[in-house]
Write a protein that holds these residues in place. Structure first.
Motif, PDB file in Angstrom:
ATOM      1  N   LEU A  61       0.785  -1.113   0.069  1.00  0.00           N
ATOM      2  CA  LEU A  61      -0.097   0.080   0.101  1.00  0.00           C
ATOM      3  C   LEU A  61       0.701   1.155  -0.047  1.00  0.00           C
ATOM      4  CD1 LEU A  61      -2.910  -0.800   2.463  1.00  0.00           C
ATOM      5  CD2 LEU A  61      -2.768  -1.323   0.107  1.00  0.00           C
ATOM      6  N   GLY A  62       1.938   1.378   0.963  1.00  0.00           N
ATOM      7  CA  GLY A  62       2.562   2.619   0.943  1.00  0.00           C
ATOM      8  C   GLY A  62       1.833   3.799   1.253  1.00  0.00           C
ATOM      9  N   ASP A  63       2.223   4.914   0.471  1.00  0.00           N
ATOM     10  CA  ASP A  63       1.293   6.158   0.470  1.00  0.00           C
ATOM     11  C   ASP A  63       0.338   6.367  -0.636  1.00  0.00           C
ATOM     12  OD1 ASP A  63       2.999   7.090   2.774  1.00  0.00           O
ATOM     13  OD2 ASP A  63       4.351   8.168   1.482  1.00  0.00           O
ATOM     14  N   THR A  64       0.188   5.092  -1.388  1.00  0.00           N
ATOM     15  CA  THR A  64      -0.527   5.020  -2.458  1.00  0.00           C
ATOM     16  C   THR A  64      -1.950   5.105  -2.173  1.00  0.00           C
ATOM     17  OG1 THR A  64       1.256   4.103  -3.862  1.00  0.00           O
ATOM     18  CG2 THR A  64      -1.134   4.151  -4.820  1.00  0.00           C
ATOM     19  N   VAL A  65      -2.272   3.883  -1.224  1.00  0.00           N
ATOM     20  CA  VAL A  65      -3.620   3.711  -0.572  1.00  0.00           C
ATOM     21  C   VAL A  65      -3.596   3.926   0.873  1.00  0.00           C
ATOM     22  CG1 VAL A  65      -5.512   1.980  -0.539  1.00  0.00           C
ATOM     23  CG2 VAL A  65      -3.908   2.105  -2.516  1.00  0.00           C
ATOM     24  N   GLN A  66      -4.594   4.474   1.620  1.00  0.00           N
ATOM     25  CA  GLN A  66      -4.598   4.885   2.983  1.00  0.00           C
ATOM     26  C   GLN A  66      -5.844   4.184   3.378  1.00  0.00           C
ATOM     27  OE1 GLN A  66      -4.081   8.874   2.995  1.00  0.00           O
ATOM     28  NE2 GLN A  66      -1.942   8.893   2.652  1.00  0.00           N
ATOM     29  N   ILE A  67      -6.065   3.562   4.285  1.00  0.00           N
ATOM     30  CA  ILE A  67      -7.127   2.844   4.842  1.00  0.00           C
ATOM     31  C   ILE A  67      -7.216   3.358   6.470  1.00  0.00           C
ATOM     32  CG2 ILE A  67      -8.582   0.715   5.153  1.00  0.00           C
ATOM     33  CD1 ILE A  67      -6.741  -0.794   3.187  1.00  0.00           C
ATOM     34  N   SER A  68      -8.515   3.788   6.737  1.00  0.00           N
ATOM     35  CA  SER A  68      -8.613   4.323   8.015  1.00  0.00           C
ATOM     36  C   SER A  68     -10.067   4.259   8.440  1.00  0.00           C
ATOM     37  CB  SER A  68      -7.987   5.760   8.274  1.00  0.00           C
ATOM     38  OG  SER A  68      -8.600   6.523   7.469  1.00  0.00           O
ATOM     39  N   GLN A  69     -10.326   4.638   9.984  1.00  0.00           N
ATOM     40  CA  GLN A  69     -11.517   4.578  10.310  1.00  0.00           C
ATOM     41  C   GLN A  69     -11.570   6.025  10.733  1.00  0.00           C
ATOM     42  OE1 GLN A  69     -13.073   2.025  13.299  1.00  0.00           O
ATOM     43  NE2 GLN A  69     -11.652   0.304  12.462  1.00  0.00           N
ATOM     44  N   GLU A  80     -12.626   4.289   5.561  1.00  0.00           N
ATOM     45  CA  GLU A  80     -12.389   5.321   4.545  1.00  0.00           C
ATOM     46  C   GLU A  80     -11.132   4.731   4.058  1.00  0.00           C
ATOM     47  OE1 GLU A  80     -12.802   9.698   5.338  1.00  0.00           O
ATOM     48  OE2 GLU A  80     -10.544   9.341   5.419  1.00  0.00           O
ATOM     49  N   VAL A  81     -11.389   4.855   2.593  1.00  0.00           N
ATOM     50  CA  VAL A  81     -10.120   4.351   1.775  1.00  0.00           C
ATOM     51  C   VAL A  81      -9.986   5.360   0.818  1.00  0.00           C
ATOM     52  CG1 VAL A  81      -9.260   2.505   0.196  1.00  0.00           C
ATOM     53  CG2 VAL A  81     -10.951   1.935   1.821  1.00  0.00           C
ATOM     54  N   VAL A  82      -8.768   5.961   0.838  1.00  0.00           N
ATOM     55  CA  VAL A  82      -8.315   7.203  -0.085  1.00  0.00           C
ATOM     56  C   VAL A  82      -7.017   6.410  -0.988  1.00  0.00           C
ATOM     57  CG1 VAL A  82      -7.163   9.235  -0.096  1.00  0.00           C
ATOM     58  CG2 VAL A  82      -8.748   8.728   1.855  1.00  0.00           C
ATOM     59  N   ALA A  83      -7.558   6.544  -2.366  1.00  0.00           N
ATOM     60  CA  ALA A  83      -6.332   6.158  -3.193  1.00  0.00           C
ATOM     61  C   ALA A  83      -5.757   7.303  -4.235  1.00  0.00           C
ATOM     62  CB  ALA A  83      -7.192   4.985  -4.270  1.00  0.00           C
ATOM     63  N   HIS A  84      -4.692   7.263  -4.144  1.00  0.00           N
ATOM     64  CA  HIS A  84      -3.853   8.218  -4.902  1.00  0.00           C
ATOM     65  C   HIS A  84      -3.346   7.727  -6.279  1.00  0.00           C
ATOM     66  CE1 HIS A  84      -4.076  10.983  -1.607  1.00  0.00           C
ATOM     67  NE2 HIS A  84      -3.444  10.098  -0.675  1.00  0.00           N
ATOM     68  N   THR A  85      -4.082   6.790  -6.705  1.00  0.00           N
ATOM     69  CA  THR A  85      -3.649   6.227  -8.105  1.00  0.00           C
ATOM     70  C   THR A  85      -5.029   5.557  -8.340  1.00  0.00           C
ATOM     71  OG1 THR A  85      -2.340   4.516  -9.210  1.00  0.00           O
ATOM     72  CG2 THR A  85      -3.126   3.992  -7.035  1.00  0.00           C
ATOM     73  N   GLN A  86      -5.122   5.116  -9.631  1.00  0.00           N
ATOM     74  CA  GLN A  86      -6.405   4.493 -10.076  1.00  0.00           C
ATOM     75  C   GLN A  86      -6.591   3.256  -9.225  1.00  0.00           C
ATOM     76  OE1 GLN A  86      -5.585   3.491 -14.419  1.00  0.00           O
ATOM     77  NE2 GLN A  86      -7.222   5.119 -14.748  1.00  0.00           N
ATOM     78  N   PHE A  87      -7.892   3.233  -8.962  1.00  0.00           N
ATOM     79  CA  PHE A  87      -8.295   2.191  -8.073  1.00  0.00           C
ATOM     80  C   PHE A  87     -10.031   2.382  -8.313  1.00  0.00           C
ATOM     81  CE2 PHE A  87      -9.829   0.837  -4.072  1.00  0.00           C
ATOM     82  CZ  PHE A  87      -8.823  -0.122  -3.520  1.00  0.00           C
ATOM     83  N   SER A  88     -10.257   1.013  -8.534  1.00  0.00           N
ATOM     84  CA  SER A  88     -11.527   0.729  -8.712  1.00  0.00           C
ATOM     85  C   SER A  88     -12.498   0.459  -7.577  1.00  0.00           C
ATOM     86  CB  SER A  88     -11.707  -0.545  -9.710  1.00  0.00           C
ATOM     87  OG  SER A  88     -13.275  -1.157  -9.913  1.00  0.00           O
ATOM     88  N   GLY A  89     -13.891   0.945  -7.393  1.00  0.00           N
ATOM     89  CA  GLY A  89     -14.472   0.659  -6.227  1.00  0.00           C
ATOM     90  C   GLY A  89     -15.018  -0.381  -6.041  1.00  0.00           C
ATOM     91  N   ARG A  90     -15.133  -1.353  -7.232  1.00  0.00           N
ATOM     92  CA  ARG A  90     -15.751  -2.666  -7.281  1.00  0.00           C
ATOM     93  C   ARG A  90     -14.659  -3.525  -6.594  1.00  0.00           C
ATOM     94  NH1 ARG A  90     -17.635  -4.984 -12.986  1.00  0.00           N
ATOM     95  NH2 ARG A  90     -19.726  -4.337 -11.929  1.00  0.00           N
ATOM     96  N   TYR A  91     -13.410  -3.165  -6.478  1.00  0.00           N
ATOM     97  CA  TYR A  91     -12.293  -3.977  -5.726  1.00  0.00           C
ATOM     98  C   TYR A  91     -12.771  -3.890  -4.228  1.00  0.00           C
ATOM     99  CZ  TYR A  91      -7.792  -5.243  -4.744  1.00  0.00           C
ATOM    100  OH  TYR A  91      -6.713  -6.322  -4.634  1.00  0.00           O
ATOM    101  N   LEU A  92     -13.687  -3.037  -3.596  1.00  0.00           N
ATOM    102  CA  LEU A  92     -14.050  -2.889  -2.403  1.00  0.00           C
ATOM    103  C   LEU A  92     -15.446  -3.769  -2.272  1.00  0.00           C
ATOM    104  CD1 LEU A  92     -13.044   0.761  -1.571  1.00  0.00           C
ATOM    105  CD2 LEU A  92     -11.798  -1.652  -0.733  1.00  0.00           C
ATOM    106  N   LYS A  93     -16.241  -3.634  -3.356  1.00  0.00           N
ATOM    107  CA  LYS A  93     -17.592  -4.413  -2.931  1.00  0.00           C
ATOM    108  C   LYS A  93     -17.580  -5.990  -2.616  1.00  0.00           C
ATOM    109  CE  LYS A  93     -20.546  -1.512  -6.025  1.00  0.00           C
ATOM    110  NZ  LYS A  93     -21.398  -1.555  -7.137  1.00  0.00           N
ATOM    111  N   TYR A  94     -16.979  -6.504  -3.446  1.00  0.00           N
ATOM    112  CA  TYR A  94     -16.828  -8.039  -3.341  1.00  0.00           C
ATOM    113  C   TYR A  94     -15.706  -8.375  -2.700  1.00  0.00           C
ATOM    114  CZ  TYR A  94     -19.991  -6.924  -7.212  1.00  0.00           C
ATOM    115  OH  TYR A  94     -20.820  -6.255  -7.835  1.00  0.00           O
TER     116      TYR A  94
END
Length: 94
Positions: A61-69, A80-94
Motif C-alpha cells: 500500500l505505501g502512501d498510494t492507498v490509505q485505509i482508516s476509520q 475510509e479508503v483514499v487512493a492516490h492512484t487508479q483504483f476501482s470501487g468494485r475492488y471494495l464491493k466484493y
C-alpha cells in the motif's frame, strides 16, 4: 475488421509522472451491522490492509492507498479508503 482511425505513434508508450494526480475517496458504511455486533469493523480494516493489491503485489500500500476509520461523531462503523492512484470501487464491493 474495426473501422476507425489508426494510430501512427508508439501505442503503449505512456510516460510516468506527467499526468494529473488521481485521488479517489471511498467510504464503506458498515455502521448497521457493527451496531448489531454482527460485523467487526477493525478486523475488516485489517483484512483490507492485508488483501488490497497495488502494482500486483499484496501488502504494497505505501502512501498510494490509505485505509482508516474516521474519528468523530459520525465515524462509528465506517472505513475510509483514499487512493492516490487508479483504483476501482468494485475492488471494495466484493
Amino acid at each position: 475488421m474495426k473501422s476507425g482511425a489508426k494510430g501512427t505513434g508508439s501505442a503503449g508508450a505512456k510516460g510516468k509522472g506527467g499526468g494529473p494526480k488521481v485521488t479517489k475517496k471511498f467510504i464503506i458504511n458498515a455502521s448497521q451491522p457493527a451496531s448489531d455486533k454482527i460485523f467487526d469493523v477493525a478486523a475488516f480494516e485489517k483484512f483490507l490492509h492485508d488483501k488490497i493489491k497495488v502494482d500486483n503485489r499484496v501488502g504494497n500500500l505505501g502512501d498510494t492507498v490509505q485505509i482508516s476509520q474516521p474519528q468523530g461523531a459520525g465515524g462509528e462503523g465506517k472505513i475510509e479508503v483514499v487512493a492516490h492512484t487508479q483504483f476501482s470501487g468494485r475492488y471494495l464491493k466484493y
